[in-house]
Design an enzyme around this catalytic site. Sequence first.
Site, PDB file in Angstrom:
ATOM      1  N   ASN A 179      11.184  -7.617  -4.186  1.00 43.57           N
ATOM      2  CA  ASN A 179      10.426  -5.783  -4.122  1.00 43.57           C
ATOM      3  C   ASN A 179      10.390  -5.307  -3.234  1.00 43.57           C
ATOM      4  O   ASN A 179       8.936  -5.304  -2.797  1.00 43.57           O
ATOM      5  CB  ASN A 179       9.597  -6.120  -5.772  1.00 43.57           C
ATOM      6  CG  ASN A 179       9.488  -4.562  -5.972  1.00 43.57           C
ATOM      7  OD1 ASN A 179      10.239  -3.667  -6.247  1.00 43.57           O
ATOM      8  ND2 ASN A 179       8.827  -4.342  -7.030  1.00 43.57           N
ATOM      9  N   TRP A 180      10.732  -4.504  -2.883  1.00 44.71           N
ATOM     10  CA  TRP A 180      10.161  -4.284  -1.435  1.00 44.71           C
ATOM     11  C   TRP A 180       9.777  -2.799  -1.669  1.00 44.71           C
ATOM     12  O   TRP A 180       9.299  -2.151  -0.759  1.00 44.71           O
ATOM     13  CB  TRP A 180      11.521  -3.701   0.101  1.00 44.71           C
ATOM     14  CG  TRP A 180      12.161  -4.539   0.650  1.00 44.71           C
ATOM     15  CD1 TRP A 180      12.145  -6.118  -0.088  1.00 44.71           C
ATOM     16  CD2 TRP A 180      13.554  -5.029   1.233  1.00 44.71           C
ATOM     17  NE1 TRP A 180      12.726  -7.258   0.606  1.00 44.71           N
ATOM     18  CE2 TRP A 180      14.329  -6.603   0.934  1.00 44.71           C
ATOM     19  CE3 TRP A 180      14.334  -4.126   1.745  1.00 44.71           C
ATOM     20  CZ2 TRP A 180      14.957  -6.931   2.172  1.00 44.71           C
ATOM     21  CZ3 TRP A 180      15.425  -4.721   2.293  1.00 44.71           C
ATOM     22  CH2 TRP A 180      15.386  -5.892   2.794  1.00 44.71           C
ATOM     23  N   LYS A 181       9.857  -2.671  -2.922  1.00 47.73           N
ATOM     24  CA  LYS A 181       9.137  -1.094  -3.086  1.00 47.73           C
ATOM     25  C   LYS A 181       9.103   0.011  -2.628  1.00 47.73           C
ATOM     26  O   LYS A 181      10.592   0.274  -1.726  1.00 47.73           O
ATOM     27  CB  LYS A 181       7.813  -1.279  -3.057  1.00 47.73           C
ATOM     28  CG  LYS A 181       7.416  -2.558  -3.988  1.00 47.73           C
ATOM     29  CD  LYS A 181       6.413  -2.645  -4.463  1.00 47.73           C
ATOM     30  CE  LYS A 181       5.680  -4.139  -5.259  1.00 47.73           C
ATOM     31  NZ  LYS A 181       4.463  -4.767  -5.776  1.00 47.73           N
ATOM     32  N   HIS A 195       8.908  -2.554 -14.314  1.00 43.59           N
ATOM     33  CA  HIS A 195       8.230  -2.613 -13.632  1.00 43.59           C
ATOM     34  C   HIS A 195       6.859  -1.998 -13.803  1.00 43.59           C
ATOM     35  O   HIS A 195       6.480  -0.372 -13.918  1.00 43.59           O
ATOM     36  CB  HIS A 195       8.236  -2.609 -11.909  1.00 43.59           C
ATOM     37  CG  HIS A 195       7.249  -3.289 -10.935  1.00 43.59           C
ATOM     38  ND1 HIS A 195       5.716  -2.557 -10.666  1.00 43.59           N
ATOM     39  CD2 HIS A 195       7.233  -3.912 -10.713  1.00 43.59           C
ATOM     40  CE1 HIS A 195       5.943  -3.444  -9.527  1.00 43.59           C
ATOM     41  NE2 HIS A 195       5.982  -4.527 -10.073  1.00 43.59           N
ATOM     42  N   GLU A 220       4.905  -0.648 -11.520  1.00 42.84           N
ATOM     43  CA  GLU A 220       3.938   0.813 -11.073  1.00 42.84           C
ATOM     44  C   GLU A 220       4.895   1.708 -11.803  1.00 42.84           C
ATOM     45  O   GLU A 220       4.000   3.040 -11.158  1.00 42.84           O
ATOM     46  CB  GLU A 220       4.891   0.220  -9.627  1.00 42.84           C
ATOM     47  CG  GLU A 220       3.198  -0.612  -9.158  1.00 42.84           C
ATOM     48  CD  GLU A 220       3.408  -1.504  -7.132  1.00 42.84           C
ATOM     49  OE1 GLU A 220       5.131  -0.926  -7.439  1.00 42.84           O
ATOM     50  OE2 GLU A 220       3.101  -2.698  -7.370  1.00 42.84           O
ATOM     51  N   GLU A 280       4.749 -10.190 -14.835  1.00 48.05           N
ATOM     52  CA  GLU A 280       3.789 -10.222 -13.951  1.00 48.05           C
ATOM     53  C   GLU A 280       2.420  -9.124 -14.095  1.00 48.05           C
ATOM     54  O   GLU A 280       2.165  -8.215 -14.479  1.00 48.05           O
ATOM     55  CB  GLU A 280       4.964  -9.053 -13.234  1.00 48.05           C
ATOM     56  CG  GLU A 280       5.665  -8.957 -11.833  1.00 48.05           C
ATOM     57  CD  GLU A 280       5.857  -8.101 -11.690  1.00 48.05           C
ATOM     58  OE1 GLU A 280       6.213  -8.605 -10.520  1.00 48.05           O
ATOM     59  OE2 GLU A 280       6.808  -6.922 -11.654  1.00 48.05           O
ATOM     60  N   GLY A 318       0.102  -7.694  -6.402  1.00 51.47           N
ATOM     61  CA  GLY A 318      -0.622  -6.293  -4.439  1.00 51.47           C
ATOM     62  C   GLY A 318      -1.565  -7.270  -4.743  1.00 51.47           C
ATOM     63  O   GLY A 318      -2.606  -6.686  -3.995  1.00 51.47           O
ATOM     64  N   SER A 363       1.615 -11.659  -6.514  1.00 48.27           N
ATOM     65  CA  SER A 363       1.055 -12.013  -5.295  1.00 48.27           C
ATOM     66  C   SER A 363       1.295 -13.784  -4.393  1.00 48.27           C
ATOM     67  O   SER A 363       0.305 -14.015  -4.293  1.00 48.27           O
ATOM     68  CB  SER A 363      -1.173 -11.979  -5.042  1.00 48.27           C
ATOM     69  OG  SER A 363      -0.905 -10.711  -5.090  1.00 48.27           O
ATOM     70  N   GLY A 371       6.872  -9.411  -4.236  1.00 51.10           N
ATOM     71  CA  GLY A 371       7.380  -7.953  -3.693  1.00 51.10           C
ATOM     72  C   GLY A 371       6.403  -7.928  -1.594  1.00 51.10           C
ATOM     73  O   GLY A 371       6.894  -8.231  -0.856  1.00 51.10           O
ATOM     74  N   GLY A 372       5.267  -8.139  -1.932  1.00 49.17           N
ATOM     75  CA  GLY A 372       3.868  -8.022  -0.156  1.00 49.17           C
ATOM     76  C   GLY A 372       5.439  -8.942   0.669  1.00 49.17           C
ATOM     77  O   GLY A 372       5.354  -8.978   1.890  1.00 49.17           O
TER      78      GLY A 372
END
Length: 261
Positions: free
Chosen positions: A11-13, A100, A102, A172, A178, A218, A239-240
């Site tokens: 997930n590159w956001k 998600h 976010e 999640e 994150g 994470s 993610g990251g």
Amino acid sequence: MSNRRPLVGGNWKMNGDLAGCVELTEDVVAALSQTDVLDHVDVSIHPPFPYIQAVGHALKHHAVDLGAQDCSPKLEGAYTGQTSPLMLADLGTLSVLVGHSERRHGLEESNGLIGQKLHAASEAGLIPILCVGETKEERDGGNAHDVVAKQVREGLDGLDSTAAGVISIAYEPVWAIGTGETATSEDVQEAHQMVRSVVGSMYDVELAEAVRIIYGGSVKAANAAELFACPDVDGGLIGGASLDARTFAAICLAARETVVA
Ligand code: PGA
């Protein structure tokens, strides 16, 4: 050991630019093609909307799937700024994240709206990946299970078993996204087992056993193997760590290693 094929999503956001996203796509494909990961694991990447077509183009003829980060609850019409799941399907998108955290917490998306998005995605022929997870306050208050169970029930509400058999669920915990803080593998296994039993109570045990439940929050190359080894964890939503091709490939390799030859 389950028969479920692992799934790892990147997930590159809202990161990167056009050239950077295409380069990252090519690097991910190159790193994975040196391994047999794609014979055993479904890998998807979820770029920002404006770059989805370019990334899809870079993925052509490769076994890595194109995913989206969100979609409209509507299929077409006067919905300014929204993206129909039909349009995503038209671009060769295979799966889409819905709910998600976010978006739940940053944009106040409700379980009801997320359920509508999931239905629309499913109607458009996409594979919805329903994201669920509790906040720190909900966890500290002892409500994590109730919150997550409600997210699953309301997200899948009204979905028939044919459509439900295709979805995946990403657990999640919001406090782990994150932050560098990861849930313990015991906590993750317990939550996944609970999610699977909720799906079982809505449909049947066979369907619940077939649905993939992936973990996000994470995940790194260093902790992926331990998390993915849990019996009810079927891969991860990254993610990251998905923004670095080698790290992402190492995480995909950890998922591959859970599959017995
Ligand atoms: P993270 O994000 O790996 O950076 O914690 C996971 C996600 O939001 O899907």
